[in-house]
Design a protein around this motif. Structure first.
Motif: not given
Length: 487
Positions: A461-469
């Motif tokens: 549902a969301l991807v960032t530099d340090d994680a996915v949700y």
């Protein structure tokens, strides 16, 4: 016997028991609780909280009991095993006078007339204001759901176990509303702002919209707010809240038939039709403004100025509608009218769409008034389709269109898929073949799956530099998981 340590119990959620006047009924977070003849109301309420804790897989929770006959309220912590720690004596022992004042303020807030962190609303011509608030303090927090196994395969280079996880609403998503705050939906229908790294709740608001991605942060009368258009109303929440407030209630501004609200602008506003919009002034007072006929709104700035765009001109208006500046604008070839749709990508770029003699989309530099590039997609996205943007990478996706407005300018048609997230050049989506990625840097590339996936696994549902949700449903329980990047 369970030993309850208040320092280890999260600040949120706070369950609320209410005993009605005359002791005629009992509710838990608004839901009716049956009370047997001769049964004590508090005991019935405690049993209902224990049942709710068990269903949500929580060990213990803070609760507030309110007797509406006397106005008395008291706080407690209840464990899933049935133990209860009454916090009233502890609070009074620490600082009796201060505790009494705090409990009185809490009663006022729960009754709906708090002056802390609550937006007050009048009709047209009445100010919508936000009260000054004390700074929030956040206690130590132990993350929940640490080490939980993800029920779906994460993308490559991400952990198969969760850094934290929390229950959420079915079909919910998440929203990185700011770098230090992630919005999630509670099963009770409220929205919680969490520390992304730890999952710690730092903010909570009532009346979560069905789509959390529709919440945007903006400014209203000089105060930061969260805004969402939901059904027939515009909802505004104050961004800050005192720590000891259970949740903040939004101000709801009613929308009449034919009216729509836009919240992706720096200040939310209401479209009235016939070249009229409704905006707040610097005091928060709503008033109607006529924009130049044949133009559409690009943005309403935090200082109240309004920017609109026609087929040939970009207008800057003051808060009363007076034209302050006109700037010539060259639309893409084939576009003869003003854009039918506008989306803000970031502070200086907007995505425009025309659907005239041919379908055209392009990216406008709003600071210079120049079109960076344009193209002819196979379909123009609807106004209700979610816009995914990575502002740092200057990439975006909406409907079946992928956009790169960095040095590598591109407007490409995407394969049919349900888009869920974007990070850099990678778009994440759900397809008939399972979760996939689409590469904006290689428009001809086929959608790619990853190892260990199942067709029913959700894309992040969301991807960032340090994680996915990930938001995943198992049986009747839906949970949001944070999976840290390992490489």
């Amino acid at each position: 016997m369970t030993i309850i340590d208040p320092q280890k119990v999260p600040a949120f959620p706070v369950y609320t028991l209410k005993i009605s006047e005359g002791r005629e009924s009992l509710t838990l977070d608004g839901a009716q609780i049956p009370v047997l003849d001769g049964e004590d109301f508090i005991e019935a309420g405690k049993n209902a909280i224990v049942a709710k804790l068990t269903s949500h897989n929580l060990g213990m929770v803070r609760a507030r009991a309110i007797d509406e006959s006397s106005g008395q309220a008291w706080d407690m912590i209840i464990a899933a095993t049935g133990e209860v720690l009454d916090l009233t004596e502890q609070q009074e022992a620490e600082q009796a006078a201060k505790a009494r004042k705090q409990r009185r303020n809490k009663r006022l807030m729960i009754a709906g007339v708090s002056t802390l962190a609550v937006l007050t609303l009048g009709g047209l011509g009445t100010a919508v204001v936000i009260a000054n608030q004390p700074a929030a303090t956040v206690p130590a927090y132990t993350p929940q759901g640490v080490g939980a196994t993800l029920p779906a395969a994460p993308p490559p280079q991400h952990s198969a176990t969760a850094a934290w996880s929390h229950p959420t609403l079915a079909d919910a998503t998440v929203n990185m509303i700011s770098p230090d705050r992630l919005l999630t939906a509670d099963p009770e229908g409220t929205v919680t702002g969490r520390n992304p790294a730890t999952g710690q709740p730092v903010w909570r608001g009532n009346k979560a919209p069905e789509d959390l991605a529709s919440i945007h942060q903006g400014t209203w009368a000089g105060k930061p707010v969260y805004a969402a258009a939901e059904r027939n109303e515009l909802r505004l929440w104050p961004v800050e809240m005192p720590y000891d407030t259970p949740s903040v209630a939004p101000t709801s501004i009613g929308l009449e038939p034919g009216q729509t609200a836009r919240t992706d602008t720096h200040t939310p506003y209401i479209e009235l039709g016939d070249w009229y919009i409704r905006v707040p002034d610097t005091a928060g007072t709503l008033h109607d403004v006529m924009i130049p006929p044949g133009s559409t709104v690009l943005d309403v700035a935090a200082d109240g100025t309004i920017t609109t765009i026609s087929a040939t001109t970009i207008y800057t208006l003051d808060n009363s509608g007076k034209i302050l500046e006109e700037k010539n604008f060259t639309a893409p070839e084939g576009a003869t009218k003003y854009p039918v749709r506008v989306w803000l990508l970031d502070d200086t770029h907007a995505l425009l769409a025309w659907d005239d003699t041919e379908r055209i989309m392009g990216v406008l530099n709003t600071s210079t008034g120049s079109m960076l590039f344009s193209g002819t997609p196979r379909a123009i996205p609807t106004a209700t389709e979610p816009l995914l943007v990575d502002k740092e990478a200057k990439t975006a996706a909406i409907g079946s269109v992928g956009i790169s407005y960095s040095d590598q300018e591109a407007l490409i048609d995407l394969p049919a898929a349900d888009l869920s997230a974007i990070h850099g050049n990678l778009i994440y989506a759900n397809s008939n073949n399972g979760p996939v990625t689409l590469d904006l840097g290689n428009p001809e590339a086929e959608p790619k799956t990853w190892v260990n996936y199942r067709a029913e696994d959700p894309a992040p549902a969301l991807v960032t530099d340090d994680a996915v949700y990930l938001v995943a449903t198992q049986l009747e329980s839906t949970t949001v998981y944070r999976s840290n990047r390992e490489q």
